[in-house]
Design an enzyme around this catalytic site. Structure first.
Site, PDB file in Angstrom:
ATOM      1  N   THR A  14      25.847 -16.150  -2.210  1.00  0.00           N
ATOM      2  CA  THR A  14      24.409 -15.948  -2.036  1.00  0.00           C
ATOM      3  C   THR A  14      23.695 -15.983  -3.380  1.00  0.00           C
ATOM      4  OG1 THR A  14      24.848 -13.572  -2.069  1.00  0.00           O
ATOM      5  CG2 THR A  14      24.670 -14.600   0.088  1.00  0.00           C
ATOM      6  N   SER A 242      22.656  -5.291  -6.661  1.00  0.00           N
ATOM      7  CA  SER A 242      22.876  -6.351  -5.677  1.00  0.00           C
ATOM      8  C   SER A 242      21.861  -7.450  -5.924  1.00  0.00           C
ATOM      9  CB  SER A 242      22.719  -5.809  -4.258  1.00  0.00           C
ATOM     10  OG  SER A 242      21.362  -5.499  -4.036  1.00  0.00           O
ATOM     11  N   LYS A 243      22.166  -8.602  -5.358  1.00  0.00           N
ATOM     12  CA  LYS A 243      21.233  -9.715  -5.520  1.00  0.00           C
ATOM     13  C   LYS A 243      19.889  -9.340  -4.914  1.00  0.00           C
ATOM     14  CE  LYS A 243      25.239 -12.514  -5.409  1.00  0.00           C
ATOM     15  NZ  LYS A 243      26.286 -12.854  -4.438  1.00  0.00           N
ATOM     16  N   GLN A 244      19.946  -8.557  -3.805  1.00  0.00           N
ATOM     17  CA  GLN A 244      18.709  -8.168  -3.119  1.00  0.00           C
ATOM     18  C   GLN A 244      17.814  -7.329  -4.030  1.00  0.00           C
ATOM     19  OE1 GLN A 244      21.711  -7.953  -1.764  1.00  0.00           O
ATOM     20  NE2 GLN A 244      21.571  -9.414  -0.087  1.00  0.00           N
TER      21      GLN A 244
END
Ligand code: GLU
Length: 295
Positions: A14, A242-244
């Site tokens: 992702t 996190s990427k989020q």
């Protein structure tokens, strides 16, 4: 020395690796090396909508730049649909999977009726609406039928004895989604078994999934691996990186800095020297940390 140990790092493509995912990669690599075992990389591109084109290539380049070389060609979950379908078919035949017609709003409505709506950050516990049939509604997804007693006791090499009642935590969980995509739980269980994975080493944010995976393994007659869930790298706000929440890709032009940051999150001291020297030192320290004898 071949010891039968097989470990893996299983990134979802992702985005590029950030400090948190490098810590998971390093932990699984160190545990494999500390056991004299094999280390595999699996690209978990099962959820096509979340995958970023090219991220798999970037991840493999980042791992190589850090000196984390897999012992076999990476497996891609996007090529494994037949294996997941075969597992689902076995579960259906055994009466352990059933079709479900419920949308998210159907589930919320059923939970509201029972005054069982989730609180903030709680999972939506499937109320079992389609357990005994679709009542004429069209099937959307496939769910796992939990056994009567879905309380799972398991052991984590760092956290010790763990217990979760999967029935009250998540209920009958999804195996194949309404959009035809395979759920993480079935993909990971089938792949770990087919790849002969003996040891799952991953971030503690995934520990919660282990009881579901154990129930699936039991239902499919697959051997269970050992589990080790490692500490997470936290961002400045104290939350998991996190990427989020905007974690930045690591800069592999400075491999030792990246490795030292990952090692610190895992409770290992900083090293100087070259990356291979640092890794060799950490392998020994990892053995001490987890009471492993030299192999
Ligand atoms: N693909 C999962 C993730 O990136 C990890 C799966 C696992 O290690 O079991 O969160």
């Amino acid at each position: 020395m071949a010891t039968g140990y097989v470990g893996r790092f299983a990134p979802s493509p992702t985005g590029a690796l950030h400090a948190g995912s490098v810590a998971a990669a390093l932990a699984s690599w160190l545990d494999a090396r500390a056991h004299g075992g094999q280390w595999l990389v699996r690209i978990e591109d099962v959820d096509a909508a979340r995958c970023v084109p090219g991220a798999d290539r970037v991840i493999l380049q980042q791992l190589a730049a850090l000196g984390l070389h897999p012992d076999a060609a990476p497996l891609r979950q996007s090529t494994r649909g037949d294996a997941y379908q075969a597992a689902l078919d076995r579960l259906i035949e055994a009466g352990l999977a059933y079709p479900c017609a419920c949308s998210r709003s159907d589930i919320l409505a059923a939970l509201a009726e029972r005054d069982a709506l989730p609180r903030r950050h709680e999972e939506l516990v499937y109320p079992g609406t389609c357990r005994s049939g679709l009542n004429g509604r069209p099937a959307r997804a496939w769910r796992f039928r939990l056994p009567q007693d879905a309380s799972v006791d398991w052991h984590d090499r760092r956290l010790g004895a763990q217990r979760q009642d999967v029935a009250t935590r998540v209920g009958d969980f999804v195996l194949k989604r309404a959009d035809g995509q395979w759920a993480y739980q079935i993909a990971v269980v089938v792949d770990d078994a087919d790849q002969g994975v003996t040891d799952v080493v991953r971030g503690v944010d995934l520990a919660d999934n282990t009881p579901r995976q154990l129930l699936l393994m039991r239902a499919l007659g697959l051997p269970a691996p050992r589990w080790l869930h490692t500490p997470l790298v936290l961002g400045e706000n104290g939350e998991k990186l996190s990427k989020q929440n905007g974690a930045q890709p690591v800069d592999t032009a400075r491999p030792l800095d990246v490795l030292n940051a990952a090692a610190a999150a895992l409770g290992l001291p900083a090293q100087a020297g070259t990356p291979p020297q640092a890794m060799a030192a950490w392998v020994g320290q990892w053995r001490d940390l987890y009471n492993l004898s030299a192999s």
